[in-house]
Design a protein around this motif. Sequence first.
Motif, PDB file in Angstrom:
ATOM      1  N   GLY A  65      47.989  46.804   0.363  1.00 38.58           N
ATOM      2  CA  GLY A  65      48.686  47.134   1.238  1.00 38.58           C
ATOM      3  C   GLY A  65      49.346  48.790   1.428  1.00 38.58           C
ATOM      4  N   SER A  66      49.182  48.914   0.477  1.00 38.88           N
ATOM      5  CA  SER A  66      49.560  50.897   0.673  1.00 38.88           C
ATOM      6  C   SER A  66      48.511  51.289   1.740  1.00 38.88           C
ATOM      7  N   THR A  67      47.170  50.809   0.906  1.00 39.97           N
ATOM      8  CA  THR A  67      45.856  51.945   1.997  1.00 39.97           C
ATOM      9  C   THR A  67      45.698  50.788   3.329  1.00 39.97           C
ATOM     10  N   CYS A  68      46.401  49.782   3.441  1.00 36.05           N
ATOM     11  CA  CYS A  68      46.687  49.613   4.435  1.00 36.05           C
ATOM     12  C   CYS A  68      47.242  50.380   5.920  1.00 36.05           C
ATOM     13  N   LEU A  69      48.420  50.354   5.151  1.00 34.47           N
ATOM     14  CA  LEU A  69      49.651  51.711   5.900  1.00 34.47           C
ATOM     15  C   LEU A  69      49.459  52.582   5.540  1.00 34.47           C
ATOM     16  N   LEU A  70      48.595  53.780   4.648  1.00 36.80           N
ATOM     17  CA  LEU A  70      48.226  54.739   4.795  1.00 36.80           C
ATOM     18  C   LEU A  70      47.444  55.021   6.312  1.00 36.80           C
ATOM     19  N   SER A  71      46.149  53.820   6.673  1.00 36.07           N
ATOM     20  CA  SER A  71      45.889  53.619   7.326  1.00 36.07           C
ATOM     21  C   SER A  71      46.266  54.073   8.548  1.00 36.07           C
ATOM     22  N   ARG A 110      41.951  67.293   8.317  1.00 36.43           N
ATOM     23  CA  ARG A 110      40.910  66.378   6.907  1.00 36.43           C
ATOM     24  C   ARG A 110      41.825  64.816   5.869  1.00 36.43           C
ATOM     25  N   ALA A 111      43.748  65.317   6.433  1.00 39.89           N
ATOM     26  CA  ALA A 111      43.655  64.100   5.757  1.00 39.89           C
ATOM     27  C   ALA A 111      43.523  62.743   6.983  1.00 39.89           C
ATOM     28  N   THR A 112      42.720  62.540   7.583  1.00 33.81           N
ATOM     29  CA  THR A 112      42.397  61.595   8.674  1.00 33.81           C
ATOM     30  C   THR A 112      40.945  61.503   7.984  1.00 33.81           C
ATOM     31  N   GLN A 113      39.934  62.065   7.816  1.00 36.33           N
ATOM     32  CA  GLN A 113      38.923  62.226   7.175  1.00 36.33           C
ATOM     33  C   GLN A 113      38.741  61.272   5.811  1.00 36.33           C
ATOM     34  N   SER A 114      39.542  61.659   4.759  1.00 36.99           N
ATOM     35  CA  SER A 114      39.731  61.656   3.705  1.00 36.99           C
ATOM     36  C   SER A 114      40.764  60.146   3.773  1.00 36.99           C
ATOM     37  N   ILE A 115      41.217  59.937   4.477  1.00 36.74           N
ATOM     38  CA  ILE A 115      41.724  58.566   4.894  1.00 36.74           C
ATOM     39  C   ILE A 115      40.612  57.326   4.941  1.00 36.74           C
ATOM     40  N   LEU A 116      39.868  58.111   5.694  1.00 38.23           N
ATOM     41  CA  LEU A 116      38.467  57.168   6.568  1.00 38.23           C
ATOM     42  C   LEU A 116      37.131  56.826   5.106  1.00 38.23           C
ATOM     43  N   ILE A 117      37.766  58.038   4.730  1.00 39.46           N
ATOM     44  CA  ILE A 117      36.390  57.385   3.341  1.00 39.46           C
ATOM     45  C   ILE A 117      37.314  57.198   2.797  1.00 39.46           C
ATOM     46  N   LEU A 118      38.664  57.145   1.791  1.00 40.95           N
ATOM     47  CA  LEU A 118      39.310  55.566   1.614  1.00 40.95           C
ATOM     48  C   LEU A 118      39.075  54.760   2.084  1.00 40.95           C
ATOM     49  N   SER A 166      33.933  48.229   1.439  1.00 39.38           N
ATOM     50  CA  SER A 166      32.890  47.926   0.509  1.00 39.38           C
ATOM     51  C   SER A 166      33.395  47.584  -1.671  1.00 39.38           C
ATOM     52  N   LEU A 167      34.718  47.893  -1.555  1.00 37.20           N
ATOM     53  CA  LEU A 167      34.557  47.570  -3.047  1.00 37.20           C
ATOM     54  C   LEU A 167      35.391  45.671  -3.454  1.00 37.20           C
ATOM     55  N   CYS A 168      35.958  45.918  -2.009  1.00 36.29           N
ATOM     56  CA  CYS A 168      36.799  44.356  -1.974  1.00 36.29           C
ATOM     57  C   CYS A 168      35.894  43.546  -1.599  1.00 36.29           C
ATOM     58  N   THR A 169      35.010  43.771  -0.430  1.00 42.54           N
ATOM     59  CA  THR A 169      33.832  43.294  -0.192  1.00 42.54           C
ATOM     60  C   THR A 169      33.366  42.204  -1.116  1.00 42.54           C
ATOM     61  N   LEU A 170      32.818  43.319  -1.997  1.00 44.94           N
ATOM     62  CA  LEU A 170      32.138  42.798  -3.947  1.00 44.94           C
ATOM     63  C   LEU A 170      32.725  42.523  -4.548  1.00 44.94           C
ATOM     64  N   SER A 199      35.908  45.387  -9.661  1.00 48.45           N
ATOM     65  CA  SER A 199      38.095  45.596  -9.011  1.00 48.45           C
ATOM     66  C   SER A 199      38.868  46.267  -9.668  1.00 48.45           C
ATOM     67  N   GLY A 200      38.262  47.190 -10.627  1.00 49.84           N
ATOM     68  CA  GLY A 200      38.938  48.305 -11.197  1.00 49.84           C
ATOM     69  C   GLY A 200      38.645  49.570 -11.253  1.00 49.84           C
ATOM     70  N   SER A 201      37.365  49.443  -9.746  1.00 54.04           N
ATOM     71  CA  SER A 201      36.822  51.239  -9.231  1.00 54.04           C
ATOM     72  C   SER A 201      37.688  51.090  -8.477  1.00 54.04           C
ATOM     73  N   PHE A 202      38.354  50.324  -7.421  1.00 50.22           N
ATOM     74  CA  PHE A 202      38.817  51.775  -5.851  1.00 50.22           C
ATOM     75  C   PHE A 202      39.776  52.341  -6.972  1.00 50.22           C
ATOM     76  N   PRO A 203      40.819  51.568  -7.985  1.00 52.68           N
ATOM     77  CA  PRO A 203      42.355  52.198  -8.930  1.00 52.68           C
ATOM     78  C   PRO A 203      41.102  53.654  -9.282  1.00 52.68           C
ATOM     79  N   VAL A 204      40.072  54.023  -9.660  1.00 52.35           N
ATOM     80  CA  VAL A 204      39.803  55.159 -10.036  1.00 52.35           C
ATOM     81  C   VAL A 204      38.707  55.951  -9.212  1.00 52.35           C
ATOM     82  N   VAL A 205      38.562  55.281  -7.615  1.00 53.86           N
ATOM     83  CA  VAL A 205      37.527  56.916  -7.529  1.00 53.86           C
ATOM     84  C   VAL A 205      38.962  57.015  -6.285  1.00 53.86           C
TER      85      VAL A 205
END
Length: 309
Positions: A98-104, A232-240, A246-250, A276-282
Motif C-alpha cells: 500500500g505504501s509503495t502504491c501511495l508513493l507512486s 531524481r525522486a521520480t526516477q527512484s520511485i519508478l525504479i522502486l 517484478s518481485l511481486c509477480t514472481l 517475498s523478502g527481497s523487496f523489503p531488502v532492496v
Amino acid sequence: MGWSPDLITGMIYLSQTIAGIFGNVSILSHYLYLSFTGCKLRPTDLIIKHLTVANCLVILSKGATQTMAALGMKHFLSDIGCKLVFYVHRVGRDVSIGSTCLLSVFQAITISPSNPRWAELKAKAHKYIGPFNILCWILNLLLNIVVPVHVTGNRSDKNITKKTDYGYCYSVSHGKFLDLLYSALVLCRDIFFVALMLLASSSMVFILYRHKQQVQYIHRTNVSSRSSPESRATQSILILVSTFVSLCTLSSIFHICLAVSNNPSLWLVNASALISGSFPVVSPYILMSHDSRVSRLLCALTRNRESSA
C-alpha cells in the motif's frame, strides 16, 4: 567439512536479513537526522518512513525465523508465536504494498502539469498523506485477522491432514476451495495495487519525457530534468515500482504454487520466502541511491572527520 544445503540456505537467509535491517535502519536514521537538524522534509518522506517500518516488520518476522529454521532450530516458536509471526509478516507485507502504491500515485500528482485542473488536487494531496498511511495500517491490521487461523506450531497436537511445512510452523489447509478462494482474493488485491502503480508510473514517464522534449526545444542546457530534485525522486520511485512489480509477480506465482500443492517441497517454500523478502531488502538502497540529501550528508560527515583529524 562440506556445506550442507540447510546451512547454505541459512546463510542466504542470514545475509538477506542483515542487509535488509542495515538498509532500513540506515534510511530511518537518515530521516531522523534530517528532522533533528531542522531540514525541511519532502511530503513523500512520510510515506517512505511508513514503508521502511513495514519493511522492518517483514524482515524481522519472516527473515529472522526462516534463518533460524534453516540453521536447524525447528521448535523455537509456540503455537501463539507462529500465529503472531505470520500475522505481523502479512500486515507488514500488505502495508509495504500500500505504501509503495501511495508513493507512486502521490509522486505522479506532484509532478503533474501546473494547470487549474491539477492545482486543487496537488494542494489537497499533501494534507491526506498522513491519514492515508494510518488508514492503510488500520485496514491491514483488521483484514489480516484471518491469517492466524491458518497457522499452527510444529508441536501442535491438532489433526492436520494437509499442511505446508515452513520449517518452524505449519500453514494448515481448510479445504482446496477455500485455499484457492483466499489466494484469489489476495491476488486480486495485489493486481489492483500493481495496476495503480503501473498507471502512475506510466504517467510519470510521459511527464518526464514531455519535460525533456521541452528542455531540448528551448535549448536550455543549464536546465535538466535529471538535476531537479523532483526528477531524481521520480526516477527512484519508478525504479522502486519496477522492482516491486517484478518481485511481486514472481512471489504471486510461487504463492499460487504453494496454494495448489498438497504437500509442497521445502525448496518451493524457501524460494517463495526468499523472493517475498527481497523487496523489503532492496527498496531502501534504491531510495538512498537517488536521494541527493544522502550524498550531501556523507560529504558533510567526511569533511567533519577530516577537519577534526
